[in-house]
Structures are given as C-alpha cells and as structure tokens.
Design an enzyme around this catalytic site. Sequence first.
Site, PDB file in Angstrom:
ATOM      1  N   SER A   1       0.854  -1.191   0.000  1.00 49.89           N
ATOM      2  CA  SER A   1       0.000   0.000   0.000  1.00 49.89           C
ATOM      3  C   SER A   1       0.887   1.236   0.000  1.00 49.89           C
ATOM      4  O   SER A   1       2.023   1.202   0.510  1.00 49.89           O
ATOM      5  CB  SER A   1      -0.892   0.014   1.246  1.00 49.89           C
ATOM      6  OG  SER A   1      -1.516   1.285   1.421  1.00 49.89           O
TER       7      SER A   1
ATOM      8  N   TYR B   1      -1.797  -0.646  10.297  1.00 51.04           N
ATOM      9  CA  TYR B   1      -1.828  -0.870   8.860  1.00 51.04           C
ATOM     10  C   TYR B   1      -0.566  -0.329   8.194  1.00 51.04           C
ATOM     11  O   TYR B   1       0.066  -1.018   7.376  1.00 51.04           O
ATOM     12  CB  TYR B   1      -3.070  -0.212   8.264  1.00 51.04           C
ATOM     13  CG  TYR B   1      -3.271  -0.497   6.803  1.00 51.04           C
ATOM     14  CD1 TYR B   1      -3.699  -1.754   6.372  1.00 51.04           C
ATOM     15  CD2 TYR B   1      -3.059   0.482   5.835  1.00 51.04           C
ATOM     16  CE1 TYR B   1      -3.896  -2.032   5.031  1.00 51.04           C
ATOM     17  CE2 TYR B   1      -3.259   0.222   4.492  1.00 51.04           C
ATOM     18  CZ  TYR B   1      -3.675  -1.034   4.089  1.00 51.04           C
ATOM     19  OH  TYR B   1      -3.861  -1.297   2.751  1.00 51.04           O
TER      20      TYR B   1
ATOM     21  N   LYS C   1       2.252  -2.663   6.227  1.00 49.50           N
ATOM     22  CA  LYS C   1       2.538  -2.495   4.804  1.00 49.50           C
ATOM     23  C   LYS C   1       3.978  -2.039   4.567  1.00 49.50           C
ATOM     24  O   LYS C   1       4.601  -2.426   3.564  1.00 49.50           O
ATOM     25  CB  LYS C   1       1.555  -1.510   4.182  1.00 49.50           C
ATOM     26  CG  LYS C   1       0.119  -2.040   4.137  1.00 49.50           C
ATOM     27  CD  LYS C   1      -0.005  -3.305   3.300  1.00 49.50           C
ATOM     28  CE  LYS C   1      -1.453  -3.737   3.124  1.00 49.50           C
ATOM     29  NZ  LYS C   1      -1.598  -4.904   2.223  1.00 49.50           N
TER      30      LYS C   1
END
Length: 260
Positions: free
Chosen positions: A153, A166, A170
Amino acid sequence: MSSAAMSNPEPAGRLVGRRILVTGGGRGIGRAIALALAAEGADLGLVSRSLPDLEVAAKEVRALGRTAVVATMDVTDPDSVEHATDQVVAELGGIDVLVNNSGVITASRLLDTSVAEWDRVMDTNLRGTFLVCRAAGRHLVAQEHGKVINVASHFGLMAASGFSAYCASKAGILHFTKVLALEWARHNVQVNAIAPGYVATDLNTDLREDEARTARIVSRIPARRMAEPREIGPLAVLLASPDSDFMTGSVLVVDGGEAT
C-alpha cells in the site's frame, strides 16, 4: 501459413503457460488482478477464506478460457497455508508466480488500538505474506525460476494518522520484499511489490458512501479520484511476465500521486 495453423492458432497472451497463485483472489483488487492475469493466458489458483467468493471469481476466469482451481486458505495459519499451496501446486502441475494480495485494514489511533486489533492486522498482512512466500517460495527456488508480487500500500511509504498498525504492516511488506529480492535473485526468482493508494472496491463501500469523508480523501489525491480495481491488474501482468525479468526489489506505486 498452413490451413491447420490457421484453424488452430496458438493461444495469445504474455502469460500463456504460467501458473499463478493469487491470495485473496475472490474479491476486490485480488479478483481484478486474477482476471487481468487470466486475460493474458495464465492459469490460476485462487485462495482465500471465502469459498463462495472464490467460486464466482473462478467462473469468470474459466469464461476467459483459462484453468482456475480454488482452495480455502487462512494466511495466518501455517498449516492452512502449506496445505492450500500444495493443493494448488498439485492441481495446476506447478507454480510460476505468486501474488500475495490478502490483507485487512483497521483505523484507530494508537492509544485506542487493542493488542488483538494490532495482532489481527500484523498477522494477516505481514505474517501472512511471510507464510505464503515461504510455502510458495520453496517451489520457485527449487525450480530456479519464478516471480513473487506482494501487494502492499502507499501507506507503507507515508504516514497516516489513525492507521498505525496498517502502515507498519505495509511498510514491513515493502522491506520484506526487498530482502527476498536479494535472497532469491541468484535463483532467478524476481520479487517485487505493488503499492496501491485508495481503490474503489466492495471492501470500502461504507467509506465511499460517506460523501464528506470521501471528499476529504479525494482532495488529498492529486489525481482527484480513487483508482479502479482494473487499473491494478496491468501492473501485476507486467510483474508476472518476462518483461520484468531484470526487475527485482522494486515497488510500483499507483496512488494518483498521493505519496509523491
């Protein structure tokens, strides 16, 4: 050209003969990638925890004239990963490319993030990538050729308040990609990553139905829109094809300029 050749043309596509395992292949970005790969001639093994979603995606792949096998896989469970990978390899007759797409996202500020929430994101995104790479990588390294495509991401490249777990997961995937690229280069296995920005999928329908929040997000994207899932597929095709044989340890960012 002989009449036989005219009546039985060779199959077209950059990925004809390639057998590709796609995690999270039943929905969203994973499904779009799977269909793009199939359109270029690849045969697919689609895995995730949701068998009904996989069956729908497999039907679409078969409609393109390609083989599709499905297997349930929990990327956080080593036994599940090993079993499903072995099943796909057996049914396809081997594996040439791995696409690691399974992932989850959570939004909460650090002081509001529970240990369980943190672990769920890390286990699915980072641990899952490790487990599937290890399982599929044994086959790729042993045969001395192959490709790995890790879907990360743009949040692995930039900080986003409220997304500590998150972003960390990533970012870990991106660095893990570079390490594997170094380790497996001598085995002719290329390892690269795709880092999408916001992509309009069924997984973020609730977000997109909040017009005010969507407007705030889009205002931060120089292209002033989210990506469509179909825009991610061609990048996976490139990284799965011979066109990227001298490309490893790279990250393709597709985010409309947000992380620039």
